[in-house]
Every structure is written in C-alpha cells, then in structure tokens.
Design a protein around this motif. Sequence first.
Motif, PDB file in Angstrom:
ATOM      1  N   MET A 299       2.968  30.578  -5.884  1.00 16.87           N
ATOM      2  CA  MET A 299       1.390  31.239  -6.071  1.00 16.87           C
ATOM      3  C   MET A 299       1.273  31.937  -4.870  1.00 16.87           C
ATOM      4  SD  MET A 299      -0.580  28.884  -8.734  1.00 16.87           S
ATOM      5  CE  MET A 299      -0.258  28.732 -10.376  1.00 16.87           C
TER       6      MET A 299
ATOM      7  N   GLU B  10      -4.000  33.293  -6.452  1.00 17.79           N
ATOM      8  CA  GLU B  10      -3.580  32.849  -8.040  1.00 17.79           C
ATOM      9  C   GLU B  10      -3.659  31.191  -8.098  1.00 17.79           C
ATOM     10  OE1 GLU B  10       0.090  35.840  -8.953  1.00 17.79           O
ATOM     11  OE2 GLU B  10       0.789  34.103  -7.693  1.00 17.79           O
TER      12      GLU B  10
ATOM     13  N   PHE C 296      -6.029  29.531 -10.704  1.00 23.13           N
ATOM     14  CA  PHE C 296      -5.343  28.481 -11.543  1.00 23.13           C
ATOM     15  C   PHE C 296      -6.339  27.243 -11.729  1.00 23.13           C
ATOM     16  CE2 PHE C 296      -2.705  24.619 -11.464  1.00 23.13           C
ATOM     17  CZ  PHE C 296      -2.521  24.630 -12.760  1.00 23.13           C
ATOM     18  N   TYR C 297      -6.785  26.844 -10.539  1.00 23.49           N
ATOM     19  CA  TYR C 297      -7.700  25.804 -10.440  1.00 23.49           C
ATOM     20  C   TYR C 297      -9.162  26.048 -11.176  1.00 23.49           C
ATOM     21  CZ  TYR C 297      -4.438  22.908  -7.655  1.00 23.49           C
ATOM     22  OH  TYR C 297      -3.417  22.563  -7.118  1.00 23.49           O
TER      23      TYR C 297
ATOM     24  N   THR D   1      -9.174  28.063 -13.795  1.00 26.76           N
ATOM     25  CA  THR D   1      -9.147  28.167 -15.051  1.00 26.76           C
ATOM     26  C   THR D   1      -9.147  26.599 -15.571  1.00 26.76           C
ATOM     27  OG1 THR D   1      -7.420  30.009 -14.374  1.00 26.76           O
ATOM     28  CG2 THR D   1      -7.640  29.047 -16.699  1.00 26.76           C
ATOM     29  N   LEU D   2      -8.539  25.712 -14.851  1.00 27.66           N
ATOM     30  CA  LEU D   2      -8.648  24.250 -15.318  1.00 27.66           C
ATOM     31  C   LEU D   2     -10.120  24.044 -15.518  1.00 27.66           C
ATOM     32  CD1 LEU D   2      -5.869  22.731 -13.114  1.00 27.66           C
ATOM     33  CD2 LEU D   2      -5.519  23.337 -15.417  1.00 27.66           C
ATOM     34  N   PHE D   3     -11.155  24.478 -14.806  1.00 32.31           N
ATOM     35  CA  PHE D   3     -12.320  23.994 -15.028  1.00 32.31           C
ATOM     36  C   PHE D   3     -13.161  24.874 -16.059  1.00 32.31           C
ATOM     37  CE2 PHE D   3     -12.076  22.343 -10.744  1.00 32.31           C
ATOM     38  CZ  PHE D   3     -12.635  20.982 -10.967  1.00 32.31           C
TER      39      PHE D   3
ATOM     40  N   GLN E 272     -10.002  25.217  -2.892  1.00 27.64           N
ATOM     41  CA  GLN E 272      -9.695  24.679  -4.160  1.00 27.64           C
ATOM     42  C   GLN E 272     -10.986  23.428  -4.532  1.00 27.64           C
ATOM     43  OE1 GLN E 272      -8.266  21.471  -5.701  1.00 27.64           O
ATOM     44  NE2 GLN E 272      -8.163  20.839  -3.575  1.00 27.64           N
TER      45      GLN E 272
END
Lengths: 279, 320
Positions: free
Chosen positions: B96, B100, B104-105, B107-109, B152
């Motif tokens: 990534m 990105e 991605f992290y 999106t996890l939240f 992150q």
Amino acid sequence: MTTWVIAKNTLGEAMRRKILNVFLILALGSVIISLTFPFLDFRQQVTILKSFGLGMVQFWGIFIAIIMGITLIPSDVDQRTIYTILSKPVKRYEYVVGRFLGAAITLGLNIFLMGAAFLLVFAVKTNAPAFTALGNYDFRGFLGLWQWSSEISGLMGGIAMVYMKLLLLAAVAIFFSVFMSMTVNFFLSSAVFIIGNLSSVTESMASSPNTAAVLKPLYKAFHVLVPNFGNYDIQNPLIHPDVPQADIGMYMLKAALYGLAYTIILVVLGVLVFQRKEV
Amino acid sequence: MENAIEIRDLTKSFHNVLTKEDVVAVDHLTLDVPEGQIFGFLGPNGAGKTTTIKMLLGLIFPDSGAAHILGQPAGDIDVKRKISYLPETPYFYEHMTGFEVLDFYGTLFGIPAQKRKARVSELLEQVGLASNMHKRLRFYSKGMLQRIGLAQALVNDPRVLFLDEPTSGLDPIAHLEIRDLILRLREEGRTVFLSSHQLSDVEMVCDRVSIMNRGKVLKVGALKDLLAGQTTEVRAEKVSDAALAKVKEIAPDAFLVEDALSARVEPDQVNRLVDVVVQNGGHIVAVTPSQRTLEDIFIETIQQAGMPVADLSLEGSLSQ
C-alpha cells in the motif's frame, strides 16, 4: 462492513504479490501454449485440449490456493500487522472471515482468468472447422458449432468445479493456518488434498473384507473427516461426453453444496480457534 | 481527575515448552493512569511492558485480574473505537501507499469516505509525509514507517494512545517533532501511555511514570516527586576494592573503573563518604552537587529490586 474491508484488502494484497502473479502468468502461458499443439484429427484434438486445459487450470490453481491459504493469517501474525488491525474495532471473526472471503475472491479471479484463456484457446482451436464448413455450405459440418457451444458450457461447469475444489482446499489451509506454522501447514494441507482426492480409495479400503480390522476405522475416519476432493473430478464425462453418465448437472450441484457446507464448517472452526488465539 | 486506565491484579504467564515451566510475565499488576496525562511505562527488556499493553488491547488474555479503559473492560470493541496503538517497530502492508494504508485503517473505524480522505490528508501533513503519500510503504525508510505508524494511531481521533517506543529509529529532527507531537496530544486532553527506553524523552514529556521489572511494578508516581531532592556525585582516584566495599555501605551504586571511583550520595552523606575514601588511601578528585535524573531513579529502583545494572538490557539508550 469490516469483513468486506478486510476482504478487499486481501484481494489487493494478493493481486500485488509477485509469487501469485507468477503462478497466474505460468498458468496462462501453459494454457496458451496448447494453441501450438499440432493438429491431429478433430476429435482427438478436442479431447487433448479439454484434458490439458482443465488440468492446467487446476494444477496452477492448487499452488495459488495453498500459498494464499497458508500465508494470509500467519504472515499478519509473524510480521505483527495483526496488532494494528485487532487493536482497532475489528472483531476476530470479521478478520478471519474477511481474510477467507478475500482469498475466495482472489482465487475466483485467478480461476476466471485462467478459465477464460482456456476457453478462448479452445474456441479458437475447435471453432475453425465449423466455420470452414459453413463457408463451404456444409451444414452438417456446421452443426459442430452447436456442439461447440454446448461443450463450452460444459467446460464452464468443469471450471466451476475446479473453483469449488480449490476453494475447499483454501479453506482447509486457512483453518490450519490459525494454529499451525506455514511449513507444517503446507505439508498438512497438501496431504489432506491428496487423501481427499483418493476418497473413493479410502472408502473401498474401509469396506473391503481384505482390509485388516484394526485399519478399517482409520480408513473410515479418513473417508468421513477429510473432504472429498475427488467429488470435483468430472473431467472424464466432460472430455468424453459420449460416455454414458448420470445427470451431470445435479451431480455438480450436489458437489458444490457439499463443498460449500464443508468450507463454511472449516471457516467457522477457524474462527472459533482464532477467537482465543493470543497474537 | 478520573482514571483513563485502571489495572487490577493483572497476571499473565506463558508456558515454556522447552523447560516445561510457566514463566510469569506480568505478576498481579495494579496501576492507575489518570486521564489527560502522559504516563511513562518503564522497565528493562522482558519486564512485562509489552505483555501488559497487549492485554490492555485484547491481543492476549490475562490469566487473572482485570483492566478497564475509559470505564469499559479492556479489549471491548467499544473501547477500541476510542483508543489507538503504535507497536514497537510497526509493520504495515507494504503493497500500500502511505495514503492507502491510513485510508484502510480509517475504514476499519467506519469513518465515512469524504471525512476519511480529509483526515488522512491532514495526518499525512501533520507527520510530514504529505509529499510521499503516493509512494508504496516498501520504499519508506524506518523513520517514515514510524511516522506512518503514529499517523495510523491518530486516525480515529483517540482519547487514549498506547505508544510503544514511538521515537525508535527516528533522526534527531524527527525525534524532536514526535516529542512535540506527544506533548500536543496532552494539550488536546488525550491520555498517552508511553512505553519507552528513551529515558530523556520520558523525563521531558511524562507527568507520571512507573518502573516495572519481572512483571511487577517497583515504583510509580508523579515524575516531579520521584525526581525531587538533590544528590552529590563524588569522584576519587587510587581507590582499592576494599575501600569500595566500605563506600558501598554509604553509596550502594558506587563503582570503580580501574582505581577511579564514582559514587552518588545524598548531600548529608558527603562528608562521611569523603572520610571513608581518604582514610582508605584514596584521593578526592571532585565533589559535584547534581539533580537526580530519571536514569538515576531507574537504575536505583532496579538495583534495589536485586537486579544488577549489568543485567539490564536497555539497548544502550540509557545515556541518550
């Protein structure tokens, strides 16, 4: 939602992994190389093309399924990427299911590409005579075109069976990967795959009067516990459609449902083990 | 002030397959971390710091005891929405790009796409990686990866941050920037649980510290209280081993390098120490009053617990 995020990431990760891309390129190359097979008689050529093409899709698919299955979760644990994932609001089952779904999609995409290349090669090699016949107003010969399209749909069913078989193999590898090292898992998953392909052998050994009584339960256990990968070997009726066969459509549906049920059981078991795994 | 983290009697042991023995990594640990403070979690390697953090994050499970973060059980999904973690030497998906991976992290939240995009850009700017956001992580230096790690850890606007060696591998300027960032986090009212071997950093930023060894907390308190009081350093030459033994009765952490003595004592013990040195044939070279440092406290605490300094594995960072 989270499961889907993990699955999408798994697909992106797999598509950028060199080793998986190498397998895909080798598979496409192997299929395309059959274009150069010398023209024998039409019937013989069709038989060889089918046998070779389906064999290649399965052969390279096995590598992709096993490599993905044994590495996806352990590599996150070994490289500690898992810390930054499971410390976020990600439930453990979402992670395992997401990883599995990502593997299933990646495998599907790879099989689709390999299968499409195979079907294209098959169409190019077998369709030509039918069109030549049409050009020569040989309508009886042109009927081969109809036959060709039915064969294509049959082969698509064959490719779908290869996918189900490899999906089941990936589920086996992912299940073992939650509690085993990559190396042990590689050999164990391969062994399960081989034994599962010999399911009819273990079944007949379990019921044979010549088998020692102490070994019978062992063969029986192998036959019951190890997924029956042999279910998906329908190449023979596809390669030789003139050989009398049972209702192939129903057989494929049953085999697909069997594989799906087994896959779900393996993923659920994997989730249960991972739920208490210390990372 | 409420506690952001409450640990009660937390215990964790691991089974050693080779020796077939259970090794206690965290031993009935009880600790409170007040909200809005920077808490330094110190200890030599193998003290049980990372094991404790992993239990607080729900990555491993305690044998007994309990921990609560922001009033909810540690490891709970709701808690994880409000906390974040930067592991020591973090590893991210190398395929990534910087953008990105943060996306991605995010999106996890469950952060919505538009808000996520703005947040990621803001964080990349904050950690100085905006110009490298489209570069794949496999081409990032160790320092850049550390910055991405910190970014992150901020993506969800956390109330509690667990930072494990956040300045590891950074060049001096980046080191300073991250230290300032940690101080800013406190100004924003966040709680920072900082595990670090960089004692000078800890001394500069932390409000409270705990010193842990072999799974037990040996000392905990406000940093200003721990550092209170002056010590005096006495240096002497031509000191024999026999004299050292007598000196150690007054200054237990005194040591000899060849025949040169270095000892640290409370101001009221200086005369006594000088007398012992002179009476045993030594020559006083210097008597220097000095402020106690966290390093002094650390070594003293570990030694008092019966662990020689030589056994401490601090990766040479004590003097940094």
